[in-house]
Scaffold this active site. Sequence first.
Site, PDB file in Angstrom:
ATOM      1  CE  LYS A   1       0.782   1.923   4.011  1.00  0.00           C
ATOM      2  NZ  LYS A   1       1.322   3.250   4.393  1.00  0.00           N
TER       3      LYS A   1
ATOM      4  CG  ASP B   1      -0.937   0.463   7.447  1.00  0.00           C
ATOM      5  OD1 ASP B   1      -1.631   1.643   7.557  1.00  0.00           O
ATOM      6  OD2 ASP B   1       0.224   0.620   7.555  1.00  0.00           O
TER       7      ASP B   1
HETATM    8  O1  C5P Z   1      -1.322  -0.223  13.977  1.00  0.00           O
HETATM    9  P1  C5P Z   1       0.156  -0.617  13.929  1.00  0.00           P
HETATM   10  O2  C5P Z   1       0.536  -1.647  14.886  1.00  0.00           O
HETATM   11  O3  C5P Z   1       0.500  -1.161  12.376  1.00  0.00           O
HETATM   12  O4  C5P Z   1       0.939   0.732  14.328  1.00  0.00           O
HETATM   13  C1  C5P Z   1       2.296   0.504  14.686  1.00  0.00           C
HETATM   14  C2  C5P Z   1       2.619   1.913  15.427  1.00  0.00           C
HETATM   15  O5  C5P Z   1       2.626   2.961  14.629  1.00  0.00           O
HETATM   16  C3  C5P Z   1       1.850   2.014  16.564  1.00  0.00           C
HETATM   17  O6  C5P Z   1       2.262   1.531  17.780  1.00  0.00           O
HETATM   18  C4  C5P Z   1       2.138   3.592  16.705  1.00  0.00           C
HETATM   19  O7  C5P Z   1       3.277   3.867  17.407  1.00  0.00           O
HETATM   20  C5  C5P Z   1       2.237   4.005  15.483  1.00  0.00           C
HETATM   21  N1  C5P Z   1       0.975   4.442  14.831  1.00  0.00           N
HETATM   22  C6  C5P Z   1       0.339   5.752  15.403  1.00  0.00           C
HETATM   23  N2  C5P Z   1      -0.809   6.051  14.833  1.00  0.00           N
HETATM   24  C7  C5P Z   1      -1.523   5.473  13.841  1.00  0.00           C
HETATM   25  C8  C5P Z   1      -1.164   4.313  13.323  1.00  0.00           C
HETATM   26  C9  C5P Z   1       0.178   3.702  13.859  1.00  0.00           C
HETATM   27  O8  C5P Z   1       0.979   6.521  16.020  1.00  0.00           O
HETATM   28  N3  C5P Z   1      -2.526   5.753  13.274  1.00  0.00           N
END
Ligand code: C5P
Length: 300
Positions: free
Chosen positions: A12, A141
């Site tokens: 993506k 994502d």
């Molecule tokens: O959701 P995911 O596990 O992919 O996110 C990884 C990290 O990216 C989170 O722990 C956070 O630190 C950051 N993140 C964020 N805000 C988002 C998505 C991700 O701060 N909307």
Amino acid sequence: MTREVVVSAPAKINLSLGVGPVRRDGYHPLATVYQAIGLYDEITVRPAASTSLTVSGEDIDVSEVPTDGSNLALKAAALLGARHGVDEGVEMHIRKRIPVAGGLAGGSADAAGALVACDALWGTNTAREEMLAIAAELGSDVPFCLVGGTAIGSGRGELVAPAMTRGKYWWVLALADGGLSTPAVYREFDRLHDASPVPEPEVPNDLMTALRSGDVEKLGKSLSNDLQQAAFGLRPELEELLELGVQGSAHGALVSGSGPTCLFLAETETHATQVRDWLSSSVPTIVYAPGPVPGARVMR
Ligand code: C5P
């Protein structure tokens, strides 16, 4: 013959990535436009007595990809299995083309691919809404990686709504040596905005207009990424690279997600090869891919 399911899962990119003030749970509210592009990981699953994972890379370094239970694709299989009371194991292999920690949601694509693959292997026929809910539990994502195409993302990115678009675009991807940690880039974003209030994010109108009309030049001018300055903070060389791509006729250039992959927009495949050739002496690895493409799909 052993049953086997093979799924292809696309990378993506974010055509716009609006980031708001950090929430209490540590996530940031997003207003983003996602697009799935034709750069795929391939996830193969077979029934097995116990669960295992192997990973191979096609022209990319996969040494940092975990093969234990911390891998998001194995977590996806475990979560789906638990929902349906499946007690058989799965032998999983991931053939990676999407760079690791590149800002292209490679790990999330693998998780979405594992959900689709295991659902087909087990015949569990999980309803779409439930697949999306499991995907959201796995990562911000992952729901988009199931849906694919072009979509607007809100919440922390996990809420996706398909977007109206016309036409096909070509993206040249400059792959950096070594990845960037997403949490580290968000932390840098917070540090940069420490002194000034961060407004609630919005999807830019001009971007949506460009997508609806299939106007590549307008699209190039309306690409945006609120994490870009933070990525520059950690990788200063990226700023110059974007500039170089625009000098080399790209319609627009931006950092992909949390980086460090850089994206350059081209009009046709021939144009993409021209942009690639222009950048090739400055970038070790460069590929191009069309978008939008569908999300994670069973191939066989
Ligand atoms: O959701 P995911 O596990 O992919 O996110 C990884 C990290 O990216 C989170 O722990 C956070 O630190 C950051 N993140 C964020 N805000 C988002 C998505 C991700 O701060 N909307």
